[in-house]
Design a protein around this motif. Structure first.
Motif, PDB file in Angstrom:
ATOM      1  N   LEU A  44     114.142  13.139  -0.266  1.00 50.15           N
ATOM      2  CA  LEU A  44     114.015  13.911   0.967  1.00 50.15           C
ATOM      3  C   LEU A  44     113.309  15.237   0.705  1.00 50.15           C
ATOM      4  N   ARG A  45     112.609  15.729   1.707  1.00 43.67           N
ATOM      5  CA  ARG A  45     112.078  17.086   1.657  1.00 43.67           C
ATOM      6  C   ARG A  45     113.269  18.034   1.672  1.00 43.67           C
ATOM      7  N   ILE A  46     113.109  19.197   1.051  1.00 40.43           N
ATOM      8  CA  ILE A  46     114.234  20.125   0.974  1.00 40.43           C
ATOM      9  C   ILE A  46     114.696  20.546   2.370  1.00 40.43           C
ATOM     10  N   GLY A  47     113.764  20.754   3.296  1.00 44.24           N
ATOM     11  CA  GLY A  47     114.143  21.130   4.663  1.00 44.24           C
ATOM     12  C   GLY A  47     114.958  20.052   5.346  1.00 44.24           C
ATOM     13  N   GLU A  48     114.624  18.779   5.067  1.00 46.81           N
ATOM     14  CA  GLU A  48     115.358  17.651   5.657  1.00 46.81           C
ATOM     15  C   GLU A  48     116.770  17.584   5.103  1.00 46.81           C
ATOM     16  N   ALA A  49     116.909  17.816   3.811  1.00 47.24           N
ATOM     17  CA  ALA A  49     118.231  17.756   3.182  1.00 47.24           C
ATOM     18  C   ALA A  49     119.135  18.885   3.671  1.00 47.24           C
ATOM     19  N   LEU A  50     118.577  20.084   3.790  1.00 50.37           N
ATOM     20  CA  LEU A  50     119.381  21.231   4.225  1.00 50.37           C
ATOM     21  C   LEU A  50     119.756  21.139   5.698  1.00 50.37           C
ATOM     22  N   ILE A  61     121.353   7.377   5.766  1.00 46.63           N
ATOM     23  CA  ILE A  61     121.090   8.776   6.107  1.00 46.63           C
ATOM     24  C   ILE A  61     120.049   8.818   7.214  1.00 46.63           C
ATOM     25  N   THR A  62     120.373   9.471   8.310  1.00 44.33           N
ATOM     26  CA  THR A  62     119.434   9.602   9.421  1.00 44.33           C
ATOM     27  C   THR A  62     118.672  10.912   9.293  1.00 44.33           C
ATOM     28  N   VAL A  63     117.360  10.815   9.117  1.00 46.22           N
ATOM     29  CA  VAL A  63     116.511  12.006   8.997  1.00 46.22           C
ATOM     30  C   VAL A  63     115.857  12.270  10.345  1.00 46.22           C
ATOM     31  N   SER A  64     116.293  13.317  11.022  1.00 49.44           N
ATOM     32  CA  SER A  64     115.761  13.617  12.355  1.00 49.44           C
ATOM     33  C   SER A  64     115.576  15.110  12.596  1.00 49.44           C
ATOM     34  N   LYS A  65     115.916  15.942  11.606  1.00 49.45           N
ATOM     35  CA  LYS A  65     115.809  17.396  11.761  1.00 49.45           C
ATOM     36  C   LYS A  65     115.265  17.988  10.466  1.00 49.45           C
ATOM     37  N   THR A  66     114.901  19.249  10.525  1.00 49.96           N
ATOM     38  CA  THR A  66     114.462  19.947   9.314  1.00 49.96           C
ATOM     39  C   THR A  66     114.716  21.441   9.452  1.00 49.96           C
ATOM     40  N   THR A  80     113.145  18.302  15.328  1.00 47.88           N
ATOM     41  CA  THR A  80     112.164  17.277  14.971  1.00 47.88           C
ATOM     42  C   THR A  80     111.765  17.486  13.518  1.00 47.88           C
ATOM     43  N   PRO A  81     111.576  16.410  12.757  1.00 46.08           N
ATOM     44  CA  PRO A  81     111.139  16.564  11.371  1.00 46.08           C
ATOM     45  C   PRO A  81     109.676  16.926  11.295  1.00 46.08           C
ATOM     46  N   LYS A  82     109.098  16.883  10.104  1.00 45.71           N
ATOM     47  CA  LYS A  82     107.733  17.356   9.878  1.00 45.71           C
ATOM     48  C   LYS A  82     106.697  16.611  10.710  1.00 45.71           C
ATOM     49  N   THR A  83     106.754  15.269  10.721  1.00 49.66           N
ATOM     50  CA  THR A  83     105.818  14.449  11.503  1.00 49.66           C
ATOM     51  C   THR A  83     106.596  13.307  12.147  1.00 49.66           C
ATOM     52  N   SER A  84     105.910  12.538  13.013  1.00 51.80           N
ATOM     53  CA  SER A  84     106.570  11.396  13.653  1.00 51.80           C
ATOM     54  C   SER A  84     107.014  10.362  12.635  1.00 51.80           C
ATOM     55  N   CYS A  85     106.274  10.231  11.542  1.00 51.31           N
ATOM     56  CA  CYS A  85     106.640   9.268  10.490  1.00 51.31           C
ATOM     57  C   CYS A  85     107.844   9.752   9.681  1.00 51.31           C
ATOM     58  N   SER A  86     108.184  11.023   9.852  1.00 49.46           N
ATOM     59  CA  SER A  86     109.310  11.568   9.090  1.00 49.46           C
ATOM     60  C   SER A  86     110.653  11.106   9.653  1.00 49.46           C
ATOM     61  N   TYR A  87     110.670  10.623  10.899  1.00 49.74           N
ATOM     62  CA  TYR A  87     111.889  10.030  11.447  1.00 49.74           C
ATOM     63  C   TYR A  87     112.163   8.746  10.661  1.00 49.74           C
ATOM     64  N   ARG A  88     113.286   8.662   9.976  1.00 47.74           N
ATOM     65  CA  ARG A  88     113.561   7.483   9.169  1.00 47.74           C
ATOM     66  C   ARG A  88     115.022   7.445   8.775  1.00 47.74           C
ATOM     67  N   LEU A 179     109.596   8.051   1.888  1.00 42.67           N
ATOM     68  CA  LEU A 179     109.152   9.442   1.865  1.00 42.67           C
ATOM     69  C   LEU A 179     108.770   9.966   3.245  1.00 42.67           C
ATOM     70  N   GLY A 180     108.577   9.059   4.207  1.00 38.24           N
ATOM     71  CA  GLY A 180     108.220   9.484   5.555  1.00 38.24           C
ATOM     72  C   GLY A 180     106.769   9.887   5.681  1.00 38.24           C
ATOM     73  N   HIS A 181     105.885   9.219   4.929  1.00 37.76           N
ATOM     74  CA  HIS A 181     104.462   9.533   4.977  1.00 37.76           C
ATOM     75  C   HIS A 181     103.752   8.705   6.048  1.00 37.76           C
ATOM     76  N   SER A 182     102.633   9.233   6.534  1.00 34.30           N
ATOM     77  CA  SER A 182     101.855   8.522   7.545  1.00 34.30           C
ATOM     78  C   SER A 182     100.823   7.587   6.930  1.00 34.30           C
ATOM     79  N   SER A 183     100.499   7.814   5.648  1.00 35.52           N
ATOM     80  CA  SER A 183      99.503   6.960   4.999  1.00 35.52           C
ATOM     81  C   SER A 183      99.911   6.657   3.571  1.00 35.52           C
ATOM     82  N   LEU A 184      99.527   5.490   3.110  1.00 36.85           N
ATOM     83  CA  LEU A 184      99.813   5.076   1.739  1.00 36.85           C
ATOM     84  C   LEU A 184      99.030   5.921   0.746  1.00 36.85           C
ATOM     85  N   LYS A 185      97.819   6.316   1.120  1.00 41.72           N
ATOM     86  CA  LYS A 185      96.988   7.135   0.235  1.00 41.72           C
ATOM     87  C   LYS A 185      97.681   8.449  -0.100  1.00 41.72           C
TER      88      LYS A 185
END
Length: 207
Positions: A44-50, A61-66, A80-88, A179-185
């Motif tokens: 998780l990103r530190i903001g998501e964990a906190l 674990i529901t990730v929906s805030k940061t 809302t988390p960092k991006t739409s893909c961050s909801y997970r 990781l909640g990324h929008s792209s594999l790259k």
């Protein structure tokens, strides 16, 4: 052409297995010790964990805030988390469950009743500046004992999680989702660093 430095060239680097072992040994007793373990096991990103509250965790674990920095250098909770893909959702493994239960017990002992899973030392919402300060102090103690240890920020735990996952054979697409990324790259370029010992191990397979 302007390019940004690679994660491995900044404090956002992956820790080796040995570095992780040494750091955690020195981190025992630190207020954020269980948070470090949690980040290493979830990515998780530190903001998501906190931002996690007790009710955000069941069998997953529901990730929906940061927790995010404000324009005046403060911190705030965003719904809302960092991006739409961050909801997970992140599955809770036996190891993660153990970390969560120990943190809940610690919160009870310290009478932290505001509901944060990883509160600051006063029981309120923590921020990652204090977490980075804690990490820096631990590294100072490691170096003071004559062990050469490069600096890193809390984001390195996310890098480390991703690198261990790739080393253990996790499918990149699965890692991207965790990781909640929008792209594999983005996942492979930024977070899947190859450790020197892994390169040596892979080369030994060539006959």
């Amino acid at each position: 052409k302007v390019t940004t430095p690679k994660c491995s060239d900044t404090k956002h680097r992956a820790l080796s297995v040995e570095e992780t072992r040494v750091f955690l040994k020195y981190a025992e007793g630190c207020h954020y010790y269980l948070l470090f373990l949690f980040l290493l096991n979830t990515g998780l990103r530190i903001g998501e964990a906190l931002a996690l509250a007790i009710f955000d965790i069941h069998k997953e674990i529901t990730v929906s805030k940061t927790v995010s920095r404000t324009s005046n250098a403060g911190f705030e909770l965003l719904d809302t988390p960092k991006t739409s893909c961050s909801y997970r959702t992140i599955p809770v493994t036996e190891c993660i469950e153990c970390i969560i239960q120990k943190q809940k017990q610690l919160n009870q002992v310290l009478s932290h009743k505001e509901g944060w899973l990883f509160p600051n030392s006063r029981g309120g919402m923590a921020n990652y500046n204090n977490v980075d300060i804690c990490i820096a102090n631990i590294i100072k103690r490691i170096n003071a004992d004559g062990i050469e240890f490069d600096a890193f920020s809390v984001h390195a735990f996310r890098d480390t999680f991703a690198t261990r996952c790739i080393e253990q054979g996790m499918q990149p697409q699965t890692l991207k989702t965790l990781l909640g990324h929008s792209s594999l790259k983005m996942t492979m370029d930024l977070y899947a660093q190859v450790m020197p010992e892994t390169i040596t191990s892979e080369m030994s397979k060539i006959k």
